[in-house]
Design a protein around this motif. Structure first.
Motif, PDB file in Angstrom:
ATOM      1  N   PRO A 268       0.841  -1.438   0.082  1.00  0.00           N
ATOM      2  CA  PRO A 268      -0.086   0.043   0.117  1.00  0.00           C
ATOM      3  C   PRO A 268       0.744   1.304   0.199  1.00  0.00           C
ATOM      4  O   PRO A 268       1.852   1.430   0.613  1.00  0.00           O
ATOM      5  N   THR A 269       0.188   2.210  -0.659  1.00  0.00           N
ATOM      6  CA  THR A 269       0.882   3.622  -0.509  1.00  0.00           C
ATOM      7  C   THR A 269       0.161   4.634   0.277  1.00  0.00           C
ATOM      8  O   THR A 269       0.639   5.682   0.667  1.00  0.00           O
ATOM      9  N   VAL A 270      -1.013   4.222   0.519  1.00  0.00           N
ATOM     10  CA  VAL A 270      -1.919   4.957   1.417  1.00  0.00           C
ATOM     11  C   VAL A 270      -1.519   4.839   2.701  1.00  0.00           C
ATOM     12  O   VAL A 270      -1.046   3.555   3.101  1.00  0.00           O
ATOM     13  N   GLU A 271      -1.869   5.741   3.896  1.00  0.00           N
ATOM     14  CA  GLU A 271      -1.510   5.574   4.952  1.00  0.00           C
ATOM     15  C   GLU A 271      -2.748   5.584   5.729  1.00  0.00           C
ATOM     16  O   GLU A 271      -3.878   6.043   5.485  1.00  0.00           O
ATOM     17  N   GLY A 272      -2.620   5.138   7.137  1.00  0.00           N
ATOM     18  CA  GLY A 272      -3.689   5.255   8.137  1.00  0.00           C
ATOM     19  C   GLY A 272      -3.189   5.571   9.635  1.00  0.00           C
ATOM     20  O   GLY A 272      -2.022   5.257   9.972  1.00  0.00           O
ATOM     21  N   ALA A 273      -4.157   5.995  10.329  1.00  0.00           N
ATOM     22  CA  ALA A 273      -3.719   6.201  11.730  1.00  0.00           C
ATOM     23  C   ALA A 273      -4.996   5.861  12.585  1.00  0.00           C
ATOM     24  O   ALA A 273      -6.195   5.873  12.277  1.00  0.00           O
ATOM     25  N   PHE A 274      -4.834   5.406  13.830  1.00  0.00           N
ATOM     26  CA  PHE A 274      -5.934   5.223  14.836  1.00  0.00           C
ATOM     27  C   PHE A 274      -5.386   5.593  16.304  1.00  0.00           C
ATOM     28  O   PHE A 274      -4.548   5.219  16.559  1.00  0.00           O
ATOM     29  N   ILE A 275      -6.253   6.139  17.030  1.00  0.00           N
ATOM     30  CA  ILE A 275      -6.026   6.513  18.387  1.00  0.00           C
ATOM     31  C   ILE A 275      -7.233   6.235  19.232  1.00  0.00           C
ATOM     32  O   ILE A 275      -8.571   6.621  18.624  1.00  0.00           O
ATOM     33  N   SER A 276      -7.330   5.445  20.298  1.00  0.00           N
ATOM     34  CA  SER A 276      -8.203   5.229  21.205  1.00  0.00           C
ATOM     35  C   SER A 276      -7.885   6.167  22.789  1.00  0.00           C
ATOM     36  O   SER A 276      -6.664   5.559  23.163  1.00  0.00           O
ATOM     37  N   LEU A 277      -8.623   6.563  23.196  1.00  0.00           N
ATOM     38  CA  LEU A 277      -8.188   6.950  24.695  1.00  0.00           C
ATOM     39  C   LEU A 277      -9.561   6.971  25.691  1.00  0.00           C
ATOM     40  O   LEU A 277     -10.771   6.972  25.444  1.00  0.00           O
ATOM     41  N   ASN A 278      -9.338   7.092  26.739  1.00  0.00           N
ATOM     42  CA  ASN A 278     -10.279   7.150  28.020  1.00  0.00           C
ATOM     43  C   ASN A 278     -10.484   8.700  28.336  1.00  0.00           C
ATOM     44  O   ASN A 278      -9.768   9.254  28.470  1.00  0.00           O
ATOM     45  N   PRO A 279     -11.894   8.844  27.761  1.00  0.00           N
ATOM     46  CA  PRO A 279     -12.345  10.331  28.019  1.00  0.00           C
ATOM     47  C   PRO A 279     -12.491  10.925  29.411  1.00  0.00           C
ATOM     48  O   PRO A 279     -12.582  11.946  29.761  1.00  0.00           O
ATOM     49  N   GLN A 280     -12.315   9.790  30.514  1.00  0.00           N
ATOM     50  CA  GLN A 280     -12.509  10.413  31.924  1.00  0.00           C
ATOM     51  C   GLN A 280     -11.243  10.707  32.349  1.00  0.00           C
ATOM     52  O   GLN A 280     -11.172  11.526  33.218  1.00  0.00           O
TER      53      GLN A 280
END
Length: 804
Positions: A436-448
């Motif tokens: 792939p030449t496309v990229e991606g990202a992901f983040i999850s966090l606790n909003p508390q």
């Protein structure tokens, strides 16, 4: 008489010799005493040993204590004496110093045996260094061979014996000795050679490790397994002779085959470490900012907020999302074309070298593996990874690359002999796919509290450590609209306000630059939309008119509450483009900003390091003290605004552009917003529950269109959904809380106490038809100037009427 005279002379000679020897001995004793007296005070203190602080690498762990990475030149795992298994202690004593617990530092009987053995053999066959002497050398002395250094070693050995117990000395040795391949101490060596902790080694494995100190470069099993095993047998023989093991154990150990850790072989530990590389690198950078270069040797263990299971799910979600996008696009052709001489397959050695060279240049990426085409036709492709790994591909394995197997089209896209391709196993079938030449990202966090629970900064860390979660400044598109809507709520707009959805235009004179004519997605317009429906359908015209109602000064101040940098948003002269997400944000910023909606209006700062432990003392030297939701000192958003925005964003997830989220997850506490920038350069999805926020992004590092039909809902939302399907399984649904004080619900609409029914904005940009649907009387026909005057009446910022 002559005999008597001769005897007398012999007697005198013997007497003189004895006197001379005694004198010489006394002189030697005097000189020795003097040397000791002069040397002893100058011996180094033993602080390096009594306060043992070896250069232990920086280690980064998940919250559930799984190792992500270690940074430092020396591999070392320091264990206390009672943590070291007896089998390892016995093996070492048998190999190096079986009289260790009986001598005072120097084993004079051993010295005698070594001298005799060396004289008999005519060479240095045995050494007489004790464990204490080796500890003295390792800590304080060079490897120089001289009488003075040997004497110094002798004195230092006695000093060590006087100040440390035998167990302390042995513990130092077991942790300090070099055992090859950057491994210091037996705990590190066990992981290096066997891939397991020292507590799990067998008698045979312990004996092999115990044989290494004699000559680490020659007796370590990676350098020469045959020589290492021969030395191991000697150690096992000594262990039996000394009574450490029984004859039966001795025979079992001799028969056990030594299995070394394959550095190229994936294990659960190495696999997960690879999946957490972006996390480990960010933690390393943060620690380096505090301790600089000293961080790599002081033995710090960093415990992150990352949860290993969530990180694993996030890794595969991003990879799958990127691969899914890649398969939707035409095959661009092989990675390269190499010269593959005819018949090279018949020369295994030459073929293997050629393939290895190609694999080194065009590297695997996890489950995408490199291969070279040996032959290709429209119905079959034969490719090789190694001389033993030959793939014969046909049928659906070729579905994605059919056009590349014909003679039509550009030569650069054709698959033929010598083509370098990538293979991936899908549903137990190998298929050809491009990197792939496309990229991606992901983040999850606790909003508390802001704790980051997973973070993937790109498709493959080994292609470059650029972390798109923290470093990629991208246009957020429609994911930015909720912040504009929230600002509107605090300026008198309600979810039921009727807003024009007609095309919007600013002339060059108005923009003081170029004319501006933004469009709705798909060029679809209606006469008007309520604020609620405008958000559900992501109508650009509605967002623009809300922002125009709010004004640039208030908008700039308002978005900064969420952590956005106003300097990275459009300037005041073009502030209306902010309504379309034309500024720049990072996925991390978006996660932090959406947390304000998720937690009821509190600003929590994202953090990834929970604690730092000094392993030499076991003391926690750093501990996160995050800002918490619920602490009014951290409130940045009116609780009424947060409540209404939650209601609106849950509606988006139920029946708007993000309706797929509730249809898939079947829970009512999800809010979210899709985002697609102009020309589809960026695809986003921002979604949350009160307990978890997730942001996914897809795009090219050098911005270009993802494709006319690529949207946040189609390209980024699947990544978010893939993650949340696992992450939310054990998270109970959180029902909406009570309506905050000062907020009234009338029908489906909400009113702030300062903008009650009849006073809140009923229409924006709608001439004649708009009315507050819950008002007792029609709101009446209002021109743009009339609305502007109404706004001015409650506009705390003052200023001229706003024209539409």
């Amino acid at each position: 008489m002559q005999r008597s005279s001769a005897g007398s002379r012999i007697g005198r000679f013997l007497f003189q010799s004895i006197i001379f020897c005694i004198g010489l001995g006394l002189c030697g004793l005097l000189l020795g005493t003097l040397a000791v007296a002069l040397t002893w005070p100058n011996l180094p203190d033993l602080k390096a040993m009594t306060d043992y602080r070896p250069r232990v690498p920086l280690r980064v762990y998940t919250a559930d204590k799984i190792l992500l990475a270690e940074y430092g030149e020396e591999r070392r795992n320091v264990l206390r004496f009672n943590e070291i298994p007896d089998v390892m202690k016995h093996a070492l004593l048998a190999a190096e110093d079986d009289n260790f617990y009986n001598h005072g530092g120097v084993d004079w009987s051993g010295v005698g045996r070594a001298v005799i053995a060396n004289v008999v053999s005519g060479a240095k066959a045995q050494g007489a260094s004790t464990i204490t002497m080796q500890v003295a050398r390792n800590f304080y002395l060079s490897s120089e061979k001289s009488f003075i250094r040997k004497f110094y070693e002798l004195m230092l050995t006695y000093k060590i014996e006087q100040n440390l117990s035998k167990d302390q000395i042995l513990e130092l040795y077991l942790n300090q000795i070099y055992l090859g391949h950057r491994s210091y101490g037996f705990a590190a060596a066990s992981r290096t050679y066997y891939g397991k902790p020292l507590s799990e080694v067998s008698i045979a494995e312990a004996a092999l490790l115990a044989g290494i100190p004699k000559a680490p470069s020659r007796f370590n099993p990676r350098a020469n397994l045959k020589r290492a095993v021969a030395r191991q047998h000697y150690v096992l023989d000594r262990m039996e002779k000394l009574g450490y093991i029984t004859p039966e154990q001795h025979q079992e150990a001799l028969a056990q085959k030594i299995v070394l850790r394959d550095n190229t072989q994936e294990t659960p530990e190495t696999t997960f470490a690879r999946h957490g590389q972006y996390v480990a690198e960010l933690a390393r950078q943060l620690m380096y900012n505090v301790y600089k270069d000293n961080v790599y040797g002081r033995g710090l263990s960093v415990y992150t907020t990352i949860r290993s299971q969530d990180q694993e799910v996030a890794y595969h979600a991003v990879r799958d999302g990127i691969m899914s996008y890649t398969r939707r696009k035409p095959y661009p052709g092989p990675a390269a074309q190499v010269d593959l001489p005819a018949g090279i397959e018949n020369n295994t050695e030459r073929f293997d070298l050629a393939l290895e060279e190609i694999r080194n240049k065009y590297r695997d990426s996890d489950d995408l593996v490199t291969a070279v085409v040996l032959s290709a036709s429209a119905s079959k492709v034969v490719a090789a990874r190694t001389p033993e790994q030959i793939y014969e591909l046909s049928g659906k394995s070729l579905g994605y690359v059919k056009r590349a197997l014909t003679n039509s089209g550009p030569t650069s896209r054709r698959i033929q002999r010598g083509s370098v391709i990538y293979l991936q196993k899908v549903d137990n079938t190998w298929t050809i796919i491009n990197m792939p030449t496309v990229e991606g990202a992901f983040i999850s966090l606790n909003p508390q509290n802001g704790a980051i629970e997973s973070m993937i900064g790109g498709f493959d860390f080994n292609r470059g450590d650029f972390n798109r979660v923290t470093q990629a400044w991208r246009q957020p598109g429609s994911t930015f609209k909720p912040f504009v809507y929230a600002a509107g709520l605090e300026r008198g707009v309600t979810p039921g306000t009727n807003i024009s959805d007609q095309p919007f235009h600013l002339s060059a004179a108005q923009t003081r630059s170029k004319p501006w004519s933004p469009k709705n997605y798909g060029n679809s317009y209606s006469y008007s939309q309520t604020m609620r429906q405008g958000l559900y359908k992501s109508k650009n015209m509605v967002s623009i008119r809300i922002l125009q109602t709010v004004g640039p000064e208030f908008a700039s101040e308002f978005i900064s509450r969420f952590g956005f940098d106003p300097a990275r948003q459009p300037p005041k002269s073009a502030y209306l483009t902010m309504a379309l997400g034309a500024g720049s944000v990072t996925p991390l910023q978006m996660a932090s900003a959406y947390s304000v909606f998720a937690n009821g209006g509190y600003r929590v700062n994202p953090y990834i390091i929970d604690s730092v432990v000094d392993i030499s003392t076991g003391r926690v030297i750093m501990k996160a003290q995050p800002a918490m939701a619920g602490d009014e000192a951290n409130r940045v958003l009116d609780p009424r605004t947060a409540y209404v925005m939650n209601d609106l964003l849950r509606g988006v997830a139920k029946s708007g552009t993000a309706a797929r989220t509730q249809a898939t997850l079947k829970r009512g506490d999800i809010g979210g917003k899709t985002g697609t920038t102009n020309q589809s350069y960026d695809a986003w999805f921002a979604g949350f529950t009160p307990k978890l926020v997730g942001i996914s992004w897809l795009g090219f590092d050098q911005p270009k269109s993802l494709g006319d039909k690529e949207t946040g809902g189609g390209a980024a939302m699947p990544i978010w959904l893939s993650y949340m399907q696992t992450a939310l399984k054990k998270v109970p649904v959180t029902p909406p809380g009570p309506i905050p004080e000062g907020l009234a619900k009338v029908g489906d609409n909400f009113y702030f106490s300062e903008f009650p029914l009849g006073k809140a904005l009923a229409n924006i940009g709608v001439s004649g038809a708009g009315r507050d649907p819950n008002a007792a009387k029609p709101a009446g026909s209002q021109s743009g100037d009339a609305i502007g005057k109404a706004l001015e009446s409650f506009n705390p910022m003052g200023g001229p009427p706003i024209r539409f």
